[in-house]
Scaffold this motif. Structure first.
Motif, PDB file in Angstrom:
ATOM      1  N   CYS A  31       0.845  -1.192   0.000  1.00  0.00           N
ATOM      2  CA  CYS A  31       0.000   0.000   0.000  1.00  0.00           C
ATOM      3  C   CYS A  31       0.884   1.248   0.000  1.00  0.00           C
ATOM      4  O   CYS A  31       1.846   1.332   0.762  1.00  0.00           O
ATOM      5  CB  CYS A  31      -0.899  -0.022   1.233  1.00  0.00           C
ATOM      6  SG  CYS A  31      -2.011   1.391   1.367  1.00  0.00           S
ATOM      7  N   CYS A  33      -0.273   4.321   0.559  1.00  0.00           N
ATOM      8  CA  CYS A  33      -0.911   5.402   1.317  1.00  0.00           C
ATOM      9  C   CYS A  33       0.044   5.949   2.380  1.00  0.00           C
ATOM     10  O   CYS A  33       0.619   5.202   3.159  1.00  0.00           O
ATOM     11  CB  CYS A  33      -2.182   4.876   1.973  1.00  0.00           C
ATOM     12  SG  CYS A  33      -3.016   6.115   2.975  1.00  0.00           S
ATOM     13  N   ARG A  39      -7.466   7.715   7.931  1.00  0.00           N
ATOM     14  CA  ARG A  39      -8.023   6.878   9.002  1.00  0.00           C
ATOM     15  C   ARG A  39      -7.111   6.815  10.222  1.00  0.00           C
ATOM     16  O   ARG A  39      -7.477   6.208  11.228  1.00  0.00           O
ATOM     17  CB  ARG A  39      -8.420   5.498   8.510  1.00  0.00           C
ATOM     18  CG  ARG A  39      -7.370   4.730   7.761  1.00  0.00           C
ATOM     19  CD  ARG A  39      -7.923   3.383   7.307  1.00  0.00           C
ATOM     20  NE  ARG A  39      -6.824   2.584   6.734  1.00  0.00           N
ATOM     21  CZ  ARG A  39      -6.770   1.281   6.794  1.00  0.00           C
ATOM     22  NH1 ARG A  39      -7.708   0.613   7.399  1.00  0.00           N
ATOM     23  NH2 ARG A  39      -5.756   0.631   6.241  1.00  0.00           N
ATOM     24  N   CYS A  46       1.558   3.040   4.849  1.00  0.00           N
ATOM     25  CA  CYS A  46       0.751   1.910   5.324  1.00  0.00           C
ATOM     26  C   CYS A  46       1.532   0.604   5.145  1.00  0.00           C
ATOM     27  O   CYS A  46       2.118   0.373   4.093  1.00  0.00           O
ATOM     28  CB  CYS A  46      -0.543   1.865   4.519  1.00  0.00           C
ATOM     29  SG  CYS A  46      -1.604   0.464   4.898  1.00  0.00           S
ATOM     30  N   ASN A  48       0.452  -2.431   4.890  1.00  0.00           N
ATOM     31  CA  ASN A  48      -0.270  -3.547   4.275  1.00  0.00           C
ATOM     32  C   ASN A  48       0.339  -3.975   2.941  1.00  0.00           C
ATOM     33  O   ASN A  48       0.626  -3.161   2.078  1.00  0.00           O
ATOM     34  CB  ASN A  48      -1.744  -3.186   4.070  1.00  0.00           C
ATOM     35  CG  ASN A  48      -2.528  -3.273   5.373  1.00  0.00           C
ATOM     36  OD1 ASN A  48      -2.039  -3.832   6.355  1.00  0.00           O
ATOM     37  ND2 ASN A  48      -3.724  -2.712   5.377  1.00  0.00           N
ATOM     38  N   CYS A  84      -4.376  -0.385  -0.146  1.00  0.00           N
ATOM     39  CA  CYS A  84      -5.084  -1.560   0.343  1.00  0.00           C
ATOM     40  C   CYS A  84      -6.570  -1.192   0.410  1.00  0.00           C
ATOM     41  O   CYS A  84      -6.922  -0.011   0.401  1.00  0.00           O
ATOM     42  CB  CYS A  84      -4.552  -1.978   1.711  1.00  0.00           C
ATOM     43  SG  CYS A  84      -4.835  -0.772   3.026  1.00  0.00           S
ATOM     44  N   CYS A  87      -7.516   1.447   3.187  1.00  0.00           N
ATOM     45  CA  CYS A  87      -7.178   2.844   2.911  1.00  0.00           C
ATOM     46  C   CYS A  87      -8.052   3.393   1.791  1.00  0.00           C
ATOM     47  O   CYS A  87      -8.547   4.508   1.862  1.00  0.00           O
ATOM     48  CB  CYS A  87      -5.707   2.965   2.525  1.00  0.00           C
ATOM     49  SG  CYS A  87      -4.579   2.752   3.927  1.00  0.00           S
TER      50      CYS A  87
HETATM   51 ZN   LIG Z   1      -3.217   0.887   3.318  1.00  0.00          ZN
END
Ligand SMILES: [Zn+2]
Ligand SMILES: [Zn+2]
Length: 121
Positions: A31, A33, A39, A46, A48, A84, A87
């Motif tokens: 990911c 992000c 969030r 991120c 993930n 992901c 996100c």
């Molecule tokens: Zn993410």
């Protein structure tokens, strides 16, 4: 995010290839992000990774490609972000709510249920 039927025509024909390149070559399956999703459950990028366990929820990560400006035609690398599903959904959430509200208002206006003062008949 699955591509919504009304937006299908707006994606370029090589969208699959573009999406795959962003996810595998640029993002290397992770990911991208950096907090754009808002969030607040990851600092920095991120963690993930596609196919891995999602950070926070433990469900399987599915990497997707988000349009930062929510415009399907706009497929410059700078407008695309591998994200992901967590996100991506969060990033799109406000936008989806807005789109839904506008679509509903349009439909009501067309069907004559909504008069100029915004009331329903
Ligand atoms: Zn993410
Ligand atoms: Zn995020």
């Amino acid at each position: 995010m699955p591509i919504r039927p009304e937006n299908r025509d707006r994606y370029p024909t090589d969208w699959k290839a573009i999406s795959l390149r962003i996810r595998t070559e640029r993002a290397a399956g992770r990911c991208e992000c950096l907090g754009e999703c808002g969030r607040d459950n990851h600092t920095g990028r991120c963690p993930n990774v596609n196919g891995g366990q999602a950070y926070g929820t433990g469900s399987k990560v599915v990497l997707t490609v988000a349009h930062l400006d929510h415009t399907p035609e706009h497929v410059d690398d700078s407008n695309l972000r591998a994200m992901c599903q967590g996100c991506h959904l969060h990033y799109d959430r406000d936008h989806h709510a807005e789109t839904r509200a506008r679509t509903r208002a349009d439909a009501l206006a067309k069907s004559g249920q909504l008069d100029i003062f915004g009331g329903t008949s």
